[in-house]
Design a protein around this motif. Structure first.
Motif, short mmCIF file in Angstrom:
data_model
loop_
_atom_site.label_atom_id
_atom_site.label_comp_id
_atom_site.label_asym_id
_atom_site.label_seq_id
_atom_site.Cartn_x
_atom_site.Cartn_y
_atom_site.Cartn_z
N PHE A 88 52.61 -24.70 69.49
CA PHE A 88 52.60 -25.88 70.36
C PHE A 88 53.88 -26.66 70.17
O PHE A 88 54.62 -26.47 69.20
N GLU A 123 49.40 -29.21 74.83
CA GLU A 123 49.20 -27.84 75.30
C GLU A 123 49.38 -26.87 74.14
O GLU A 123 50.39 -26.91 73.44
N THR A 125 49.14 -22.79 72.63
CA THR A 125 49.14 -21.36 72.91
C THR A 125 48.47 -20.66 71.73
O THR A 125 48.95 -20.75 70.59
N GLN A 132 47.30 -13.54 74.68
CA GLN A 132 47.80 -14.92 74.58
C GLN A 132 47.06 -15.81 75.57
O GLN A 132 46.94 -15.47 76.75
N LYS A 133 46.58 -16.94 75.08
CA LYS A 133 45.87 -17.89 75.92
C LYS A 133 46.53 -19.27 75.80
O LYS A 133 46.85 -19.71 74.70
N VAL A 134 46.72 -19.94 76.93
CA VAL A 134 47.27 -21.29 76.95
C VAL A 134 46.16 -22.25 77.33
O VAL A 134 45.45 -22.05 78.32
N THR A 136 45.00 -26.63 77.15
CA THR A 136 45.33 -28.02 76.83
C THR A 136 44.10 -28.71 76.24
O THR A 136 43.01 -28.63 76.82
#
Length: 219
Positions: A88, A123, A125, A132-134, A136
């Motif tokens: 992040f 946000e 990651t 990989q996931k993003v 918030t």
């Protein structure tokens, strides 16, 4: 002449009132300055596959320095033998660290020291193996939630006699910890009050109106 005398008397009365008010405020114990560790904000975010909870906290070291931390917990089930990592950016600085399994909660947890800051959302990651996931995460505290300073200082009013027992020769002789708690979107402050023998008196406080809901001695 009489008018001038009346104005002078009124001015003196006003000055006396202001001075008395100032003294009264100064005599109010400022307990929050004795807080040596606290969790002051909570965050949450989710996708279809991932649920995350975050927390912002600080801890005062024996050296006198205060350290600030950001921690993230993966609430959704995790896979064994798979590495989970977190990246992040906060205040223009990039952070990267791995999750580790907490022996207490049995959940994957990541915690890192950061500078003192305030943020309502960040946000993240999350790397799961090659995936990989993003996501918030956003602060879940309501706008009318008491901050830790107000929560701790409220004890000076609601628990005045008890707080007086922690003073010796006019000096507060104790330590305080504070932690904001969330229980199904109802928020509470857990305040731990420690005397010179490190005995803890625990308070559960309504985080919206400051009402003391429970008091308990922790042995």
């Amino acid at each position: 002449m009489k008018k001038n005398i009346c104005l002078s008397v009124l001015s003196l009365l006003l000055i006396f009132t202001l001075c008395f008010s100032t003294l009264a405020c100064n005599n109010q114990p400022d307990l929050h300055s004795f807080v040596n560790n606290a969790t002051t904000n909570l965050y949450y975010g989710e996708t279809e596959e991932l649920k995350l909870k975050g927390a912002y906290s600080f801890s005062a070291e024996k050296s006198g320095k205060t350290l600030y931390y950001f921690s993230v917990i993966i609430l959704s089930p995790h896979e064994d033998l798979v590495t989970y990592s977190l990246q992040f950016n906060l205040s223009g600085k990039d952070y990267s660290l791995n999750f580790s399994l907490s022996p207490v909660s049995n959940r994957l947890t990541a915690k890192i020291e950061i500078p003192k800051t305030e943020f309502s959302a960040v946000e993240l990651t999350v790397q799961k193996g090659s995936e990989q996931k993003v996501i918030t995460i956003t602060s879940i505290l309501p706008k009318n939630c008491l901050d830790y300073k107000s929560a701790v200082n409220s004890l000076c009013v609601s628990q005045k006699k008890l707080i007086e027992n922690y003073y010796e020769n006019g000096v507060f002789n104790g330590k305080i910890s504070a932690r904001i708690l969330d229980n199904k979107n109802e928020f509470y402050w857990y305040i731990g009050l420690f005397n010179s023998q490190n005995d803890e008196k625990a308070f559960l406080i309504n985080a919206i109106n400051g009402e003391v809901l429970a008091i308990r001695d922790i042995l």
